[in-house]
Design a protein around this motif. Sequence first.
Motif, mmCIF file in Angstrom:
data_model
loop_
_atom_site.group_PDB
_atom_site.id
_atom_site.type_symbol
_atom_site.label_atom_id
_atom_site.label_comp_id
_atom_site.label_asym_id
_atom_site.label_seq_id
_atom_site.Cartn_x
_atom_site.Cartn_y
_atom_site.Cartn_z
ATOM 1 N N PRO A 36 28.433 -47.765 30.824
ATOM 2 C CA PRO A 36 29.156 -47.684 29.550
ATOM 3 C C PRO A 36 28.362 -46.935 28.489
ATOM 4 C CG PRO A 36 29.359 -49.873 30.476
ATOM 5 C CD PRO A 36 28.359 -49.144 31.334
ATOM 6 N N GLY A 37 29.057 -46.106 27.717
ATOM 7 C CA GLY A 37 28.414 -45.320 26.680
ATOM 8 C C GLY A 37 28.914 -45.676 25.295
ATOM 9 N N THR A 38 28.483 -44.886 24.325
ATOM 10 C CA THR A 38 28.787 -45.164 22.927
ATOM 11 C C THR A 38 30.285 -45.197 22.666
ATOM 12 O OG1 THR A 38 26.719 -44.094 22.288
ATOM 13 C CG2 THR A 38 28.362 -44.410 20.569
ATOM 14 N N GLN A 39 31.035 -44.283 23.279
ATOM 15 C CA GLN A 39 32.471 -44.196 22.988
ATOM 16 C C GLN A 39 33.199 -45.485 23.357
ATOM 17 O OE1 GLN A 39 34.970 -41.547 25.378
ATOM 18 N NE2 GLN A 39 35.818 -40.712 23.484
ATOM 19 N N MET A 40 32.840 -46.088 24.488
ATOM 20 C CA MET A 40 33.470 -47.346 24.876
ATOM 21 C C MET A 40 33.170 -48.436 23.855
ATOM 22 S SD MET A 40 32.960 -47.637 29.006
ATOM 23 C CE MET A 40 34.066 -49.045 29.088
ATOM 24 N N LEU A 41 31.913 -48.526 23.448
ATOM 25 C CA LEU A 41 31.516 -49.568 22.508
ATOM 26 C C LEU A 41 32.197 -49.375 21.161
ATOM 27 C CD1 LEU A 41 27.693 -49.698 23.329
ATOM 28 C CD2 LEU A 41 29.521 -51.137 24.261
ATOM 29 N N GLU A 42 32.359 -48.131 20.741
ATOM 30 C CA GLU A 42 33.028 -47.863 19.471
ATOM 31 C C GLU A 42 34.491 -48.285 19.518
ATOM 32 O OE1 GLU A 42 30.304 -44.064 17.955
ATOM 33 O OE2 GLU A 42 32.208 -43.716 18.965
ATOM 34 N N SER A 43 35.174 -47.999 20.616
ATOM 35 C CA SER A 43 36.581 -48.391 20.742
ATOM 36 C C SER A 43 36.730 -49.905 20.693
ATOM 37 C CB SER A 43 37.157 -47.848 22.057
ATOM 38 O OG SER A 43 37.162 -46.436 22.069
ATOM 39 N N LEU A 44 35.850 -50.605 21.417
ATOM 40 C CA LEU A 44 35.917 -52.064 21.426
ATOM 41 C C LEU A 44 35.578 -52.637 20.059
ATOM 42 C CD1 LEU A 44 34.244 -52.776 24.883
ATOM 43 C CD2 LEU A 44 36.674 -52.948 24.311
ATOM 44 N N ALA A 45 34.623 -52.038 19.357
ATOM 45 C CA ALA A 45 34.269 -52.521 18.022
ATOM 46 C C ALA A 45 35.430 -52.393 17.058
ATOM 47 C CB ALA A 45 33.055 -51.764 17.496
ATOM 48 N N CYS A 46 36.306 -51.434 17.312
ATOM 49 C CA CYS A 46 37.492 -51.252 16.473
ATOM 50 C C CYS A 46 38.628 -52.199 16.851
ATOM 51 C CB CYS A 46 37.978 -49.802 16.571
ATOM 52 S SG CYS A 46 36.889 -48.613 15.767
ATOM 53 N N GLY A 47 38.381 -53.074 17.827
ATOM 54 C CA GLY A 47 39.403 -54.028 18.235
ATOM 55 C C GLY A 47 40.495 -53.436 19.090
ATOM 56 N N MET A 48 40.149 -52.425 19.905
ATOM 57 C CA MET A 48 41.139 -51.754 20.737
ATOM 58 C C MET A 48 41.133 -52.298 22.162
ATOM 59 S SD MET A 48 42.761 -49.623 18.903
ATOM 60 C CE MET A 48 43.585 -48.660 20.173
ATOM 61 N N PRO A 49 42.291 -52.659 22.713
ATOM 62 C CA PRO A 49 42.370 -52.918 24.156
ATOM 63 C C PRO A 49 42.004 -51.631 24.900
ATOM 64 C CG PRO A 49 44.336 -53.690 23.012
ATOM 65 C CD PRO A 49 43.582 -52.842 22.037
ATOM 66 N N LEU A 50 41.163 -51.747 25.928
ATOM 67 C CA LEU A 50 40.591 -50.565 26.563
ATOM 68 C C LEU A 50 40.726 -50.648 28.074
ATOM 69 C CD1 LEU A 50 38.801 -47.968 26.368
ATOM 70 C CD2 LEU A 50 36.814 -49.486 26.448
ATOM 71 N N VAL A 51 41.163 -49.539 28.685
ATOM 72 C CA VAL A 51 41.183 -49.409 30.141
ATOM 73 C C VAL A 51 40.249 -48.259 30.508
ATOM 74 C CG1 VAL A 51 42.567 -49.161 32.220
ATOM 75 C CG2 VAL A 51 43.598 -50.130 30.137
ATOM 76 N N SER A 52 39.345 -48.517 31.448
ATOM 77 C CA SER A 52 38.368 -47.499 31.836
ATOM 78 C C SER A 52 38.603 -47.025 33.255
ATOM 79 C CB SER A 52 36.947 -48.072 31.732
ATOM 80 O OG SER A 52 35.984 -47.141 32.210
ATOM 81 N N ALA A 53 38.381 -45.733 33.466
ATOM 82 C CA ALA A 53 38.261 -45.213 34.821
ATOM 83 C C ALA A 53 36.972 -45.774 35.427
ATOM 84 C CB ALA A 53 38.237 -43.685 34.790
ATOM 85 N N PRO A 54 36.772 -45.661 36.732
ATOM 86 C CA PRO A 54 35.615 -46.310 37.374
ATOM 87 C C PRO A 54 34.276 -45.837 36.818
ATOM 88 C CG PRO A 54 37.204 -45.577 39.016
ATOM 89 C CD PRO A 54 37.628 -44.977 37.707
ATOM 90 N N LEU A 55 33.353 -46.786 36.705
ATOM 91 C CA LEU A 55 31.959 -46.511 36.381
ATOM 92 C C LEU A 55 31.092 -46.994 37.533
ATOM 93 C CD1 LEU A 55 31.823 -47.571 32.623
ATOM 94 C CD2 LEU A 55 31.564 -45.258 33.513
ATOM 95 N N ASP A 56 29.938 -46.358 37.726
ATOM 96 C CA ASP A 56 29.062 -46.724 38.832
ATOM 97 C C ASP A 56 28.338 -48.042 38.589
ATOM 98 O OD1 ASP A 56 29.580 -44.185 40.094
ATOM 99 O OD2 ASP A 56 28.228 -43.297 38.634
ATOM 100 N N ASP A 57 27.958 -48.280 37.333
ATOM 101 C CA ASP A 57 27.078 -49.404 37.034
ATOM 102 C C ASP A 57 27.359 -49.891 35.625
ATOM 103 O OD1 ASP A 57 25.090 -51.250 36.844
ATOM 104 O OD2 ASP A 57 23.422 -49.826 36.907
ATOM 105 N N TRP A 58 27.695 -51.161 35.479
ATOM 106 C CA TRP A 58 27.999 -51.705 34.165
ATOM 107 C C TRP A 58 26.763 -52.234 33.457
ATOM 108 C CZ3 TRP A 58 32.703 -51.182 31.889
ATOM 109 C CH2 TRP A 58 33.727 -50.694 32.691
ATOM 110 N N GLU A 59 25.659 -52.428 34.164
ATOM 111 C CA GLU A 59 24.369 -52.869 33.606
ATOM 112 C C GLU A 59 24.465 -54.159 32.804
ATOM 113 O OE1 GLU A 59 21.084 -50.369 32.409
ATOM 114 O OE2 GLU A 59 22.483 -48.701 32.327
ATOM 115 N N GLY A 60 25.539 -54.896 32.962
ATOM 116 C CA GLY A 60 25.694 -56.124 32.203
ATOM 117 C C GLY A 60 26.061 -55.909 30.747
ATOM 118 N N LEU A 61 26.323 -54.660 30.340
ATOM 119 C CA LEU A 61 26.687 -54.418 28.946
ATOM 120 C C LEU A 61 28.065 -54.984 28.634
ATOM 121 C CD1 LEU A 61 24.313 -52.307 29.312
ATOM 122 C CD2 LEU A 61 25.505 -50.932 27.623
#
Length: 399
Positions: A276-301
């Motif tokens: 996960p990168g900055t863009q995902m975190l920014e969308s979630l911080a804005c209170g947006m429901p989010l659907v992601s394409a596959p990521l290799d590693d979530w790192e527990g973030l």
Amino acid sequence: MRFVFFYPSLVSDWHNDTAHFLRGIATELLACGHEVSVFEPADGWSLRNLREQCGDGPIKAFHATCPHLTSALYDPATIDLDAVLEDADVVIVHEWSPPLIIQRIGLHRATARGYRLLFHDTHRRAVRTEEDLDCCDLSHYDGVLASSAALRELYEGSGRTARAWTWHPAVDTRIFRPWPCDPVKAFDLVWAGSWGDGERSTELVEFLVEPVRALGLRARVYGACYPDEALRILRRAGIDYAGWLPNFCVPMALATARFTVHIPRRPLGDGLPRSPGTQMLESLACGMPLVSAPLDDWEGLLEPGEDVLVARDGKQMQRHLEHLAAEPDFAAAMAERGRATVLARHTCAHRAGQLLAICRDLQTGADPTAPQRQLSETVSPPARADYPARPSGAQPAWH
């Protein structure tokens, strides 16, 4: 302490995600009472392209939105490092900085022992090719701040640095927060991101364009570097393209939609997983429901299926978006969980706390190994002044 940052740009976030993180970290350090100086190349590609594409309007809007943040322009060949680093305590050089300045600051650190010098790698460029290795001599740097655990481990195994820490992406929650909006949304989906140079065009069609077309969603896209073919693809799917948008205006744009998506770029061939990168975190911080394409590693973030829905292919993306559109209560609950996770663990205040802890260990000579690898999860935000944020109902300066 006095922090000195050498980054691609503070003023311009045109095709420059690093600016988002730098602005948030600088704001938090200032709020804690530290001094911050930011230097960016006078001929930096992001600032140059922003002016060519959009004029000076976005630059004026940035200064109006973030009046506490300023930067100085420099020439890598002529900047007087003795002068600008004289009172520095911590110097951080981003990997997108000109190779000459990376080298010059390293050599300066070899003889000037008054500050600690860190290299910040957010895009893995410095470990991908032999050419990058040659231009990024880190022998005189005190350590590397790596944007993922896998990247940190690669640095540790390469022998190129004595120390490395994981410094995950984060979000500036002073800017990125739910925005007051009309309860009747103008769009079902809004996405902000660049089309790029073909490194994710296939993914954008599969996970964004086709699901929107199939479901007949009202969608709008913002971003830089959209070729003519990309614009034709969007038009055929009925997707509105609204051009590039300054990062600090993204919360207002997201507030016009019911949900958003994340489409990571394809792997770079360096063996490192996408996380996960900055863009995902920014969308979630804005209170947006989010659907992601596959990521290799979530790192527990983030917690897949809880904070964010994950689609393994375009068909599943379509099903997830259909579910969010049909079940607003479910969408709201998921958005609330995602935002709570970001606020609890992934703000720029948390990362500023981690940076200060790293600085303390560098000063005392403590062994950084195991505990520091998890500082992004365990260090609490530092105590900070009540730094003013834009009033919740205020309009941004950019139109």
